[in-house]
Scaffold this motif. Structure first.
Motif, PDB file in Angstrom:
ATOM      1  N   SER A  13       0.746  -1.210   0.166  1.00 20.45           N
ATOM      2  CA  SER A  13      -0.095  -0.093   0.026  1.00 20.45           C
ATOM      3  C   SER A  13       0.733   1.368  -0.017  1.00 20.45           C
ATOM      4  N   ASP A  14       2.204   1.188   0.217  1.00 21.16           N
ATOM      5  CA  ASP A  14       2.930   2.314   0.476  1.00 21.16           C
ATOM      6  C   ASP A  14       4.351   2.119   0.199  1.00 21.16           C
ATOM      7  N   PHE A  15       4.876   1.166  -0.832  1.00 17.56           N
ATOM      8  CA  PHE A  15       6.083   0.770  -0.983  1.00 17.56           C
ATOM      9  C   PHE A  15       6.967   2.101  -0.816  1.00 17.56           C
ATOM     10  N   ASP A  16       7.036   2.996  -1.499  1.00 20.83           N
ATOM     11  CA  ASP A  16       8.060   4.086  -1.690  1.00 20.83           C
ATOM     12  C   ASP A  16       8.218   4.834   0.026  1.00 20.83           C
ATOM     13  N   GLN A  17       7.341   4.702   0.851  1.00 23.28           N
ATOM     14  CA  GLN A  17       7.434   5.176   2.055  1.00 23.28           C
ATOM     15  C   GLN A  17       8.046   4.419   2.876  1.00 23.28           C
ATOM     16  N   VAL A  18       8.016   3.084   2.825  1.00 26.48           N
ATOM     17  CA  VAL A  18       8.561   1.981   3.538  1.00 26.48           C
ATOM     18  C   VAL A  18      10.097   2.025   3.305  1.00 26.48           C
ATOM     19  N   ILE A  19      10.490   2.253   1.847  1.00 25.27           N
ATOM     20  CA  ILE A  19      11.659   1.985   1.377  1.00 25.27           C
ATOM     21  C   ILE A  19      12.482   3.384   1.845  1.00 25.27           C
ATOM     22  N   GLU A  20      11.745   4.410   1.987  1.00 28.66           N
ATOM     23  CA  GLU A  20      12.372   5.907   2.348  1.00 28.66           C
ATOM     24  C   GLU A  20      12.588   5.502   3.962  1.00 28.66           C
ATOM     25  N   ALA A  21      11.630   4.921   4.590  1.00 32.58           N
ATOM     26  CA  ALA A  21      11.855   4.871   6.175  1.00 32.58           C
ATOM     27  C   ALA A  21      13.045   3.972   6.533  1.00 32.58           C
ATOM     28  N   CYS A  22      13.034   2.676   5.689  1.00 37.43           N
ATOM     29  CA  CYS A  22      14.185   1.938   6.082  1.00 37.43           C
ATOM     30  C   CYS A  22      15.619   2.582   5.527  1.00 37.43           C
ATOM     31  N   ALA A  23      15.302   3.442   4.973  1.00 37.27           N
ATOM     32  CA  ALA A  23      16.998   4.363   4.519  1.00 37.27           C
ATOM     33  C   ALA A  23      17.058   5.416   5.629  1.00 37.27           C
ATOM     34  N   ALA A  24      16.150   5.798   6.458  1.00 34.34           N
ATOM     35  CA  ALA A  24      16.378   6.974   7.158  1.00 34.34           C
ATOM     36  C   ALA A  24      17.083   6.566   8.249  1.00 34.34           C
ATOM     37  N   PRO A  25      17.871   7.510   9.074  1.00 39.04           N
ATOM     38  CA  PRO A  25      18.737   7.182  10.386  1.00 39.04           C
ATOM     39  C   PRO A  25      17.462   7.109  11.403  1.00 39.04           C
ATOM     40  N   ALA A  26      18.152   6.189  12.420  1.00 40.18           N
ATOM     41  CA  ALA A  26      16.981   5.732  13.497  1.00 40.18           C
ATOM     42  C   ALA A  26      18.133   5.514  14.483  1.00 40.18           C
ATOM     43  N   PRO A  27      17.287   5.421  15.750  1.00 37.65           N
ATOM     44  CA  PRO A  27      18.018   5.509  17.100  1.00 37.65           C
ATOM     45  C   PRO A  27      18.999   4.284  17.057  1.00 37.65           C
ATOM     46  N   GLY A  28      20.518   4.221  17.400  1.00 35.63           N
ATOM     47  CA  GLY A  28      21.286   3.236  16.888  1.00 35.63           C
ATOM     48  C   GLY A  28      21.555   2.963  15.954  1.00 35.63           C
ATOM     49  N   ARG A  29      21.261   3.588  14.847  1.00 34.62           N
ATOM     50  CA  ARG A  29      21.557   3.337  13.461  1.00 34.62           C
ATOM     51  C   ARG A  29      21.584   4.818  12.528  1.00 34.62           C
ATOM     52  N   ARG A  30      22.988   5.406  12.771  1.00 36.04           N
ATOM     53  CA  ARG A  30      23.044   6.868  12.135  1.00 36.04           C
ATOM     54  C   ARG A  30      23.040   6.745  10.531  1.00 36.04           C
ATOM     55  N   LYS A  31      23.386   5.670   9.898  1.00 29.16           N
ATOM     56  CA  LYS A  31      23.569   5.501   8.653  1.00 29.16           C
ATOM     57  C   LYS A  31      23.089   4.372   8.149  1.00 29.16           C
ATOM     58  N   THR A  32      22.462   4.184   6.950  1.00 37.17           N
ATOM     59  CA  THR A  32      22.183   2.897   6.192  1.00 37.17           C
ATOM     60  C   THR A  32      22.830   2.545   4.983  1.00 37.17           C
ATOM     61  N   TRP A  33      22.681   1.393   4.461  1.00 40.75           N
ATOM     62  CA  TRP A  33      23.247   1.046   3.068  1.00 40.75           C
ATOM     63  C   TRP A  33      22.201   1.548   1.914  1.00 40.75           C
ATOM     64  N   ILE A  34      21.238   2.041   2.122  1.00 39.22           N
ATOM     65  CA  ILE A  34      20.279   2.230   1.179  1.00 39.22           C
ATOM     66  C   ILE A  34      20.365   3.810   0.481  1.00 39.22           C
ATOM     67  N   ASN A  35      20.989   3.728  -0.619  1.00 36.08           N
ATOM     68  CA  ASN A  35      20.975   5.092  -1.134  1.00 36.08           C
ATOM     69  C   ASN A  35      20.133   5.414  -2.204  1.00 36.08           C
ATOM     70  N   GLY A  36      20.096   6.471  -2.776  1.00 34.98           N
ATOM     71  CA  GLY A  36      19.164   6.794  -3.973  1.00 34.98           C
ATOM     72  C   GLY A  36      19.201   6.032  -5.153  1.00 34.98           C
ATOM     73  N   ARG A  37      20.061   5.353  -5.394  1.00 36.57           N
ATOM     74  CA  ARG A  37      20.062   4.421  -6.796  1.00 36.57           C
ATOM     75  C   ARG A  37      19.337   3.202  -6.113  1.00 36.57           C
ATOM     76  N   ILE A  38      19.495   2.601  -4.937  1.00 36.83           N
ATOM     77  CA  ILE A  38      18.729   1.348  -4.654  1.00 36.83           C
ATOM     78  C   ILE A  38      17.484   1.945  -4.604  1.00 36.83           C
ATOM     79  N   ARG A  39      17.187   2.907  -4.048  1.00 36.33           N
ATOM     80  CA  ARG A  39      15.550   3.245  -3.842  1.00 36.33           C
ATOM     81  C   ARG A  39      14.894   3.501  -5.173  1.00 36.33           C
ATOM     82  N   ARG A  40      15.573   3.962  -6.015  1.00 34.83           N
ATOM     83  CA  ARG A  40      15.176   4.082  -7.544  1.00 34.83           C
ATOM     84  C   ARG A  40      14.919   2.434  -8.260  1.00 34.83           C
ATOM     85  N   LEU A  41      16.148   1.924  -8.132  1.00 33.73           N
ATOM     86  CA  LEU A  41      16.037   0.493  -8.639  1.00 33.73           C
ATOM     87  C   LEU A  41      14.953  -0.323  -8.185  1.00 33.73           C
ATOM     88  N   TYR A  42      14.697  -0.535  -6.815  1.00 32.99           N
ATOM     89  CA  TYR A  42      13.882  -1.163  -6.163  1.00 32.99           C
ATOM     90  C   TYR A  42      12.459  -0.991  -6.390  1.00 32.99           C
TER      91      TYR A  42
END
Length: 228
Positions: free
Chosen positions: A72-101
């Motif tokens: 129902s909201d794939f783009d928002q899910v991958i955006e949230a997965c890419a965002a920093p979070a407590p205990g995780r200041r950076k992620t491996w999901i960059n703009g290319r990955i977001r576009r490809l997936y």
């Protein structure tokens, strides 16, 4: 872990071929435009036949505290997965990955499970399907148990749909409580080859608009019993 830099011309079709031979892309960080092909020596999987749900979580799933949806909201899910979070200041999901997936999602190869609380997106996960294999990519949680409930609903859907392999790539403490294990690359390749041959699988054998928690637990065929 084997890693090789990628060229600039990765397409969704190239990604599907990569997954079929056991490799997947990651970036060093969300800001790094380069992708690297990864082939771990030890691969994380979550055996579907031994999926384990603690009793407390089973009660949460059954309560339907979270509204659970599919795609129902794939783009928002991958955006949230890419965002920093407590205990995780950076992620491996960059703009290319977001576009490809995102492209793979629109082609029907990627799916998301969302969990909402009072209408707000608070958790979810996304991954890629190929044959009878599902490759879990990432998950996020903004409320207690939000991503765990999404995972339970995913596994229920995979079991109902006839899937044979749930690849988690790596394992974490979050995943080991459900039964995730590491296996050697050679064994993983054998399991992957068998799963890719699989016929008759259907990610939407459970309804597209989702199922209740009780229905999800029934689809797990009793694997939610636990001593916790």
């Amino acid at each position: 872990m084997a890693a090789r830099g990628s060229g600039p011309h990765i397409t969704p079709e190239v990604l599907l071929k990569a997954y079929a031979v056991g490799i997947f892309p990651m970036a060093e960080s969300a800001e790094d435009p380069t992708l690297h092909w990864i082939e771990p020596e030890l691969r994380g999987i979550l055996p579907l036949e031994h999926f384990h749900v603690p009793k407390r979580l089973a009660r949460t799933v059954k309560s339907d505290r979270f509204e659970v949806t599919v795609d129902s909201d794939f783009d928002q899910v991958i955006e949230a997965c890419a965002a920093p979070a407590p205990g995780r200041r950076k992620t491996w999901i960059n703009g290319r990955i977001r576009r490809l997936y995102g492209d793979l999602h629109r082609l029907g190869h990627c799916h998301s499970i969302e969990t909402r609380l009072d209408g707000e997106l608070v958790g979810g996960l996304y991954g890629l399907k190929l044959g009878a294999a599902f490759f879990g990519e990432s998950m996020f949680s903004r409320a207690t148990d939000a991503s765990k409930v999404a995972l339970v609903h995913l596994v229920a859907r995979l079991k109902a749909g006839g899937y044979r392999l749930l690849d988690t790539q790596f394992i974490t403490e979050h995943l080991t409580q459900f039964g995730a294990v590491e296996i050697p690359r050679s064994l993983y390749q054998t399991m992957l080859e068998a799963a890719l041959i699989g016929d008759g699988v259907d990610f939407f054998r459970l309804p597209r608009n989702g199922v209740s928690g009780a229905e999800a637990l029934r689809a797990l065929q009793g694997t939610h019993d636990s001593d916790q």
